[in-house]
Design an enzyme around this catalytic site. Structure first.
Site, mmCIF file in Angstrom:
data_model
loop_
_atom_site.group_PDB
_atom_site.id
_atom_site.type_symbol
_atom_site.label_atom_id
_atom_site.label_comp_id
_atom_site.label_asym_id
_atom_site.label_seq_id
_atom_site.Cartn_x
_atom_site.Cartn_y
_atom_site.Cartn_z
ATOM 1 N N GLU A 115 0.845 -1.212 0.000
ATOM 2 C CA GLU A 115 0.000 0.000 0.000
ATOM 3 C C GLU A 115 0.877 1.259 0.000
ATOM 4 O O GLU A 115 0.545 2.253 -0.646
ATOM 5 C CB GLU A 115 -0.924 -0.022 1.226
ATOM 6 C CG GLU A 115 -2.016 -1.086 1.108
ATOM 7 C CD GLU A 115 -2.750 -1.346 2.415
ATOM 8 O OE1 GLU A 115 -2.075 -1.552 3.447
ATOM 9 O OE2 GLU A 115 -3.991 -1.345 2.420
ATOM 10 N N GLU A 135 -3.147 -9.947 4.276
ATOM 11 C CA GLU A 135 -3.969 -9.628 5.458
ATOM 12 C C GLU A 135 -5.051 -10.654 5.761
ATOM 13 O O GLU A 135 -5.333 -10.931 6.926
ATOM 14 C CB GLU A 135 -4.619 -8.241 5.293
ATOM 15 C CG GLU A 135 -3.686 -7.076 5.532
ATOM 16 C CD GLU A 135 -2.990 -6.586 4.271
ATOM 17 O OE1 GLU A 135 -2.887 -7.357 3.296
ATOM 18 O OE2 GLU A 135 -2.552 -5.422 4.267
HETATM 19 N N1 COA Z 1 5.165 -7.463 11.536
HETATM 20 C C1 COA Z 1 5.973 -7.760 12.557
HETATM 21 N N2 COA Z 1 7.093 -8.509 12.419
HETATM 22 C C2 COA Z 1 7.369 -8.966 11.187
HETATM 23 C C3 COA Z 1 6.566 -8.691 10.073
HETATM 24 C C4 COA Z 1 5.413 -7.900 10.281
HETATM 25 N N3 COA Z 1 4.603 -7.549 9.281
HETATM 26 N N4 COA Z 1 7.097 -9.302 8.999
HETATM 27 C C5 COA Z 1 8.198 -9.923 9.409
HETATM 28 N N5 COA Z 1 8.376 -9.730 10.736
HETATM 29 C C6 COA Z 1 9.466 -10.230 11.579
HETATM 30 C C7 COA Z 1 9.313 -11.717 11.865
HETATM 31 O O1 COA Z 1 8.432 -11.930 12.958
HETATM 32 C C8 COA Z 1 10.739 -12.086 12.184
HETATM 33 O O2 COA Z 1 11.040 -11.673 13.504
HETATM 34 P P1 COA Z 1 11.908 -12.646 14.469
HETATM 35 O O3 COA Z 1 13.262 -12.709 13.810
HETATM 36 O O4 COA Z 1 11.901 -11.924 15.768
HETATM 37 O O5 COA Z 1 11.202 -13.958 14.462
HETATM 38 C C9 COA Z 1 11.558 -11.183 11.257
HETATM 39 O O6 COA Z 1 10.683 -10.111 10.877
HETATM 40 C C10 COA Z 1 12.013 -11.888 9.990
HETATM 41 O O7 COA Z 1 10.872 -12.450 9.378
HETATM 42 P P2 COA Z 1 10.742 -14.004 9.007
HETATM 43 O O8 COA Z 1 9.295 -14.339 8.959
HETATM 44 O O9 COA Z 1 11.608 -14.824 9.891
HETATM 45 O O10 COA Z 1 11.375 -14.001 7.552
HETATM 46 P P3 COA Z 1 11.069 -15.017 6.372
HETATM 47 O O11 COA Z 1 12.092 -14.732 5.318
HETATM 48 O O12 COA Z 1 10.965 -16.409 6.880
HETATM 49 O O13 COA Z 1 9.603 -14.615 5.825
HETATM 50 C C11 COA Z 1 7.910 -13.049 5.140
HETATM 51 C C12 COA Z 1 9.419 -13.353 5.223
HETATM 52 C C13 COA Z 1 7.772 -11.627 4.635
HETATM 53 C C14 COA Z 1 7.245 -14.020 4.148
HETATM 54 C C15 COA Z 1 7.264 -13.211 6.536
HETATM 55 O O14 COA Z 1 8.040 -12.459 7.477
HETATM 56 C C16 COA Z 1 5.845 -12.685 6.610
HETATM 57 O O15 COA Z 1 4.936 -13.348 6.164
HETATM 58 N N6 COA Z 1 5.645 -11.514 7.227
HETATM 59 C C17 COA Z 1 4.316 -10.961 7.449
HETATM 60 C C18 COA Z 1 3.822 -10.247 6.213
HETATM 61 C C19 COA Z 1 2.395 -9.778 6.417
HETATM 62 O O16 COA Z 1 1.494 -10.525 6.730
HETATM 63 N N7 COA Z 1 2.188 -8.439 6.234
HETATM 64 C C20 COA Z 1 0.908 -7.826 6.355
HETATM 65 C C21 COA Z 1 0.671 -7.368 7.755
HETATM 66 S S1 COA Z 1 -0.939 -6.668 7.954
#
Ligand code: COA
Length: 261
Positions: A115, A135
């Site tokens: 966004e 989401e």
């Molecule tokens: N909010 C808070 N923390 C987040 C985040 C978010 N939107 N996206 C990633 N992080 C954090 C993870 O919790 C992790 O923290 P940790 O090391 O303390 O466990 C760190 O960032 C690294 O992320 P991780 O998930 O381990 O990396 P990955 O390479 O395995 O996966 C993504 C990457 C982007 C696929 C995955 O982090 C993800 O799905 N994030 C959420 C995206 C999302 O739903 N966004 C919309 C929110 S409304």
């Protein structure tokens, strides 16, 4: 400038670079980050006289991975409403800024990150970028302008496919459907964004600013009103010193020296 979660630097050719800087959580936008962005966009950017702003994320993995899920999970309903209000304000400030903006999407651009990119005027994506709206996997839907700005770019069907499934797409698919304007090798993301910003920065700033208003505001009006707005704004441009300089420079076969007047 005393910010904790964002960085800003102004480059010599009037290009600003705004970086969301929480790489440990893939630049997720917590409340304080949104607050800093709001202060920057409201109070600092207007005085900076930058001619193009690049928005990007710190680190190698992410542009912005969306809203901060851990923080959201702790919020009461009232807090959540304020959080959403702040995000809307920040994105409107970017969208309506007189300064053209370029999202340099250097990795994940998910949810609020996608966004944010859509609030910018132009999107350059690294070939490693992954975009989407996850989401619905969390029991919410894109509520920071997503359902509206995506629809305006992609149309109803593609927006619903992305929003209802929550699936990510890669940079080339994003290019194919028009979610980004260009896909570039990862290591060239910032240099391509800088080249684009540099090209914009060389043009007449009044003309660029008024073109942005005509395109953005006009796209929300019916055609007759939009054409009227266009006529009014292009006539204002014609009255500027920059218009005289631009046309004289062309006729004298030299580069124009625009002053923004
Ligand atoms: N909010 C808070 N923390 C987040 C985040 C978010 N939107 N996206 C990633 N992080 C954090 C993870 O919790 C992790 O923290 P940790 O090391 O303390 O466990 C760190 O960032 C690294 O992320 P991780 O998930 O381990 O990396 P990955 O390479 O395995 O996966 C993504 C990457 C982007 C696929 C995955 O982090 C993800 O799905 N994030 C959420 C995206 C999302 O739903 N966004 C919309 C929110 S409304």
């Amino acid at each position: 400038m005393g910010f904790k979660y964002i960085q800003y630097q102004k480059e010599p050719n009037s290009i600003g670079i705004l970086t969301v800087n929480r790489p440990n959580v893939l630049n997720a936008l917590n409340w304080d980050t949104l607050g800093e962005l709001k202060v920057f966009l409201e109070d600092i950017l207007p005085g900076e006289e930058v001619k193009a702003l690049i928005v990007t994320g710190a680190g190698e993995k992410a542009f912005v991975a969306g809203a901060d899920i851990a923080q959201m999970n702790e919020m009461k309903e009232r807090d959540f409403q304020d959080y959403v209000d702040t995000a809307h304000r920040v994105y409107e400030l970017i969208e309506n800024s007189s300064c053209p903006s370029i999202a340099a999407i250097n990795g994940y651009a998910l949810g609020g990150g996608c966004e944010l990119a859509l609030a910018c005027d132009i999107r350059i994506a690294s070939e490693k970028a992954r975009l989407g709206f996850p989401e619905v996997k969390l029991g919410i839907f894109p509520g920071w302008g997503g359902t509206q700005r995506v629809t305006r770019v992609l149309g109803l069907g593609k927006t619903k496919e992305l929003v209802f499934t929550g699936e990510m797409i890669d940079a080339n698919e994003a290019l194919r459907i028009g979610l980004v304007e260009k896909v570039v090798p990862h290591e060239e993301t910032m240099s391509v964004a800088r080249d684009l910003a540099g090209a914009i920065a060389k043009r007449g700033p009044i003309a660029v600013r008024m073109a942005k208003t005509a395109i953005n505001a006009g796209s929300e009006m019916d055609l007759q009103k939009a054409l009227l707005l266009e006529k009014t704004l292009v006539s204002l441009c014609f009255d500027s010193e920059d218009r005289i300089e631009g046309m004289n420079a062309f006729l004298e076969k030299r580069e124009p020296a625009f002053t923004g007047r």
